[in-house]
Write a protein that holds these residues in place. Structure first.
Motif, PDB file in Angstrom:
ATOM      1  N   VAL A   1       0.858  -1.188   0.000  1.00  0.00           N
ATOM      2  CA  VAL A   1       0.000   0.000   0.000  1.00  0.00           C
ATOM      3  C   VAL A   1       0.894   1.238   0.000  1.00  0.00           C
ATOM      4  N   GLU A   2       0.624   2.136  -0.941  1.00  0.00           N
ATOM      5  CA  GLU A   2       1.468   3.322  -1.145  1.00  0.00           C
ATOM      6  C   GLU A   2       0.601   4.573  -1.036  1.00  0.00           C
ATOM      7  N   ARG A   3       1.041   5.500  -0.205  1.00  0.00           N
ATOM      8  CA  ARG A   3       0.264   6.725   0.026  1.00  0.00           C
ATOM      9  C   ARG A   3       0.143   7.596  -1.224  1.00  0.00           C
TER      10      ARG A   3
ATOM     11  N   SER B   1      10.554  13.075  -8.609  1.00  0.00           N
ATOM     12  CA  SER B   1      11.679  13.818  -8.027  1.00  0.00           C
ATOM     13  C   SER B   1      12.633  12.891  -7.278  1.00  0.00           C
ATOM     14  N   GLY B   2      13.654  13.482  -6.676  1.00  0.00           N
ATOM     15  CA  GLY B   2      14.652  12.706  -5.935  1.00  0.00           C
ATOM     16  C   GLY B   2      15.994  12.783  -6.622  1.00  0.00           C
TER      17      GLY B   2
ATOM     18  N   ASP C   1      -3.435   5.136  -0.808  1.00  0.00           N
ATOM     19  CA  ASP C   1      -4.059   4.685   0.446  1.00  0.00           C
ATOM     20  C   ASP C   1      -2.962   4.482   1.489  1.00  0.00           C
TER      21      ASP C   1
ATOM     22  N   ASP D   1       7.924   2.631   4.887  1.00  0.00           N
ATOM     23  CA  ASP D   1       7.328   3.924   4.544  1.00  0.00           C
ATOM     24  C   ASP D   1       8.219   5.106   4.912  1.00  0.00           C
TER      25      ASP D   1
ATOM     26  N   VAL E   1      16.633  19.018   2.594  1.00  0.00           N
ATOM     27  CA  VAL E   1      16.901  18.715   1.179  1.00  0.00           C
ATOM     28  C   VAL E   1      15.586  18.834   0.414  1.00  0.00           C
TER      29      VAL E   1
ATOM     30  N   ASP F   1      14.621   3.208   5.334  1.00  0.00           N
ATOM     31  CA  ASP F   1      14.739   4.419   6.148  1.00  0.00           C
ATOM     32  C   ASP F   1      13.880   4.379   7.407  1.00  0.00           C
TER      33      ASP F   1
ATOM     34  N   GLY G   1      22.185   9.562  -1.073  1.00  0.00           N
ATOM     35  CA  GLY G   1      21.685   8.377  -1.764  1.00  0.00           C
ATOM     36  C   GLY G   1      22.161   7.031  -1.295  1.00  0.00           C
TER      37      GLY G   1
HETATM   38  C1  LIG Z   1       9.976  11.034  -3.974  1.00  0.00           C
HETATM   39  C2  LIG Z   1      11.199  10.786  -3.121  1.00  0.00           C
HETATM   40  C3  LIG Z   1      12.373  11.492  -3.395  1.00  0.00           C
HETATM   41  C4  LIG Z   1      13.497  11.277  -2.616  1.00  0.00           C
HETATM   42  N1  LIG Z   1      14.612  12.018  -2.881  1.00  0.00           N
HETATM   43  C5  LIG Z   1      15.706  11.872  -2.118  1.00  0.00           C
HETATM   44  C6  LIG Z   1      16.841  12.697  -2.312  1.00  0.00           C
HETATM   45  O1  LIG Z   1      16.863  13.532  -3.202  1.00  0.00           O
HETATM   46  N2  LIG Z   1      17.918  12.534  -1.499  1.00  0.00           N
HETATM   47  C7  LIG Z   1      17.928  11.598  -0.488  1.00  0.00           C
HETATM   48  O2  LIG Z   1      18.919  11.480   0.243  1.00  0.00           O
HETATM   49  N3  LIG Z   1      16.855  10.789  -0.281  1.00  0.00           N
HETATM   50  C8  LIG Z   1      15.743  10.918  -1.058  1.00  0.00           C
HETATM   51  N4  LIG Z   1      14.632  10.147  -0.817  1.00  0.00           N
HETATM   52  C9  LIG Z   1      14.728   9.129   0.210  1.00  0.00           C
HETATM   53  C10 LIG Z   1      15.423   7.912  -0.371  1.00  0.00           C
HETATM   54  O3  LIG Z   1      14.673   7.416  -1.428  1.00  0.00           O
HETATM   55  C11 LIG Z   1      15.570   6.887   0.723  1.00  0.00           C
HETATM   56  O4  LIG Z   1      16.526   7.400   1.656  1.00  0.00           O
HETATM   57  C12 LIG Z   1      16.116   5.550   0.321  1.00  0.00           C
HETATM   58  O5  LIG Z   1      15.839   5.234  -0.992  1.00  0.00           O
HETATM   59  C13 LIG Z   1      15.583   4.450   1.258  1.00  0.00           C
HETATM   60  O6  LIG Z   1      14.412   3.937   0.708  1.00  0.00           O
HETATM   61  P1  LIG Z   1      13.085   3.565   1.483  1.00  0.00           P
HETATM   62  O7  LIG Z   1      12.373   2.618   0.593  1.00  0.00           O
HETATM   63  O8  LIG Z   1      13.368   3.164   2.877  1.00  0.00           O
HETATM   64  O9  LIG Z   1      12.295   4.924   1.607  1.00  0.00           O
HETATM   65  P2  LIG Z   1      11.671   5.819   0.440  1.00  0.00           P
HETATM   66  O10 LIG Z   1      12.404   5.641  -0.829  1.00  0.00           O
HETATM   67  O11 LIG Z   1      11.543   7.166   1.031  1.00  0.00           O
HETATM   68  O12 LIG Z   1      10.225   5.184   0.214  1.00  0.00           O
HETATM   69  C14 LIG Z   1       9.171   5.260   1.168  1.00  0.00           C
HETATM   70  C15 LIG Z   1       7.870   5.089   0.417  1.00  0.00           C
HETATM   71  O13 LIG Z   1       6.816   5.025   1.374  1.00  0.00           O
HETATM   72  C16 LIG Z   1       5.778   5.895   0.955  1.00  0.00           C
HETATM   73  N5  LIG Z   1       5.060   6.304   2.154  1.00  0.00           N
HETATM   74  C17 LIG Z   1       5.441   7.208   3.090  1.00  0.00           C
HETATM   75  N6  LIG Z   1       4.528   7.270   4.074  1.00  0.00           N
HETATM   76  C18 LIG Z   1       3.547   6.380   3.760  1.00  0.00           C
HETATM   77  C19 LIG Z   1       2.352   5.988   4.391  1.00  0.00           C
HETATM   78  N7  LIG Z   1       1.948   6.527   5.569  1.00  0.00           N
HETATM   79  N8  LIG Z   1       1.592   5.040   3.804  1.00  0.00           N
HETATM   80  C20 LIG Z   1       1.971   4.468   2.615  1.00  0.00           C
HETATM   81  N9  LIG Z   1       3.103   4.817   1.973  1.00  0.00           N
HETATM   82  C21 LIG Z   1       3.885   5.753   2.549  1.00  0.00           C
HETATM   83  C22 LIG Z   1       6.480   7.016   0.238  1.00  0.00           C
HETATM   84  O14 LIG Z   1       5.612   7.718  -0.637  1.00  0.00           O
HETATM   85  C23 LIG Z   1       7.557   6.238  -0.519  1.00  0.00           C
HETATM   86  O15 LIG Z   1       7.089   5.741  -1.726  1.00  0.00           O
HETATM   87  C24 LIG Z   1      13.470  10.320  -1.548  1.00  0.00           C
HETATM   88  C25 LIG Z   1      12.299   9.617  -1.285  1.00  0.00           C
HETATM   89  C26 LIG Z   1      11.160   9.845  -2.042  1.00  0.00           C
HETATM   90  C27 LIG Z   1       9.888   9.070  -1.717  1.00  0.00           C
END
Ligand SMILES: Cc1cc2nc3c(=O)[nH]c(=O)nc-3n(C[C@H](O)[C@H](O)[C@H](O)COP(=O)(O)OP(=O)(O)OC[C@H]3O[C@@H](n4cnc5c(N)ncnc54)[C@H](O)[C@@H]3O)c2cc1C
Length: 357
Positions: A30-32, A39-40, A118, A149, A174, A275, A284
């Motif tokens: 489930v993705e919000r 972006s990113g 959602d 998330d 950032v 994260d 990154g």
């Molecule tokens: C759009 C975006 C851009 C980013 N840009 C950068 C950047 O420029 N530099 C940097 O250092 N890090 C950035 N990050 C964070 C980076 O992607 C993460 O540090 C790393 O990839 C670890 O990944 P992760 O899957 O743990 O978290 P993330 O890649 O952050 O993914 C988390 C996902 O969970 C989703 N989410 C959040 N809350 C909820 C919720 N309540 N319910 C359902 N879904 C939820 C988010 O939309 C996202 O898709 C970015 C993250 C996103 C989402």
């Protein structure tokens, strides 16, 4: 583990969905957000993440999306280059975060159910399973719930406690936004500084991307555009144009640079990955760790009882994340010097490096 809910279709969530579904679990993600994000900053796939994406058969797609930047040029307010640092690709691949997220989600979509737009609202872990309610979908019971998330994890808040117990703001923000046109020079990232502020334009692939990194105390009530306006007002180079873009963009990514630390990554049948469990933030590296952590969790769940698997995952993956959490401080002084003197010293070091090389 027959029914698994993964909250968050980011880097960790999609990687985990792929591996758990491949191992026979019934996986719902489930993705919000309403869809994929554009972006990113570019992120690296390196170290243990390389073997994981190879085993997923994604190596060629990731290589194809790789950026071609070989150097970071520092520019003054008029755009004149004052120094250039080579960027060492090393053994990893750098690609736009949005491309990596899309490639991983596409790989998992065939084997797992993805629900966009959602999120979860309550988690009730009764021991035999977790009863979950959603903002929109009807309530369901899962054998395991995974919080993938991100830094501000809702799953972590619901199952472990308030964000301020685990997340430390490191005094920087950032923001990233995709620009409209291609770069003139696809080999060079451009960066301009003022005290406590950096702005970089990365050529990525096909479309430039702007990244704002600045120092500020926690001002959680201000909106991102106001914070950016306050921080960057009056700066030269392309800053006015980039601020305009940030003001009107529909996919501005904005966050604090934060570190996440928890004494345990699982509680009952709820576990955190990426994260949400252990953000190291900036530059990154979090993406490679998220991929590696997701694969470690899936591997542990495939080979043992759940309680043991969750402990094995945590024990193994903590050894990778702990050392990385210390590197942010020194790097931030190089990227975002706090004073005019610090900028001059950094630029001098860059020029000496170039003439020595
Ligand atoms: C759009 C975006 C851009 C980013 N840009 C950068 C950047 O420029 N530099 C940097 O250092 N890090 C950035 N990050 C964070 C980076 O992607 C993460 O540090 C790393 O990839 C670890 O990944 P992760 O899957 O743990 O978290 P993330 O890649 O952050 O993914 C988390 C996902 O969970 C989703 N989410 C959040 N809350 C909820 C919720 N309540 N319910 C359902 N879904 C939820 C988010 O939309 C996202 O898709 C970015 C993250 C996103 C989402």
């Amino acid at each position: 583990m027959s029914r698994v809910l993964i909250v968050g279709a980011g880097i960790a969530g999609s990687t985990l969905a792929y591996w758990l579904a491949r191992d026979g679990a019934e996986v719902t993600v489930v993705e919000r957000a309403g869809g994929e994000r554009s972006s990113g900053s570019p992120v690296d796939v390196r170290g243990p993440a390389t073997a994981v994406v190879e085993r997923m058969g994604l190596h060629a797609q990731i290589q194809q999306a790789a950026t071609r930047a070989t150097g970071l040029a520092i520019v003054d307010p008029s755009g004149r280059r004052v120094g250039r640092i080579p960027i060492q690709p090393g053994e990893g691949v750098e690609l736009p975060r949005a491309d990596l997220a899309r490639i991983l989600a596409d790989a998992a979509r065939d084997v797992a159910e993805f629900v966009y737009g959602d999120t979860v609202t309550t988690l009730d872990d009764g021991g035999a399973g977790v009863d979950v309610t959603f903002e929109h979908a009807t309530p369901r019971r899962f054998d395991l719930v995974v919080g993938a998330d991100g830094v501000h994890s809702r799953v972590r808040r619901l199952a472990f406690g308030p964000e301020n117990a685990f997340v430390r703001h490191l005094g920087m923000y950032v923001a990233t936004v995709a620009l409209d046109g291609p770069a003139l020079d696809e080999r060079t990232v451009l960066m301009h500084n003022a005290p406590g502020r950096a702005i970089a334009v990365h050529p990525t692939t096909g479309r430039e991307l702007a990244a704002f990194i600045f120092r500020a105390r926690h001002t959680s009530h201000a909106d991102p555009v106001t914070l950016l306006d306050d921080a960057y007002r009056g700066m030269g180079w392309r800053v006015p144009e980039l601020l305009d873009r940030a003001r009107t963009a529909d996919d501005l990514w904005f966050d604090t640079v934060s570190r996440v630390r928890l004494p345990r990554w699982s509680r009952g049948r709820t576990v955190l990955v990426g994260d949400a469990a252990s953000c190291v933030s900036l530059l990154g590296e979090g993406s490679s760790l998220a991929i590696a952590g997701a694969a470690t969790l899936a591997g542990a769940l495939a080979t043992g009882p759940v309680d043991t698997a969750l402990r094995t995952y945590e024990h193994t993956h903590r050894r990778l994340t702990m050392p990385k959490q210390h590197g942010v401080g020194p790097l931030s002084h190089l990227l975002v010097p706090a004073t005019e003197g610090g900028i001059a010293l950094r630029n001098l070091a860059v020029r000496c490096w170039r003439s020595a090389g």
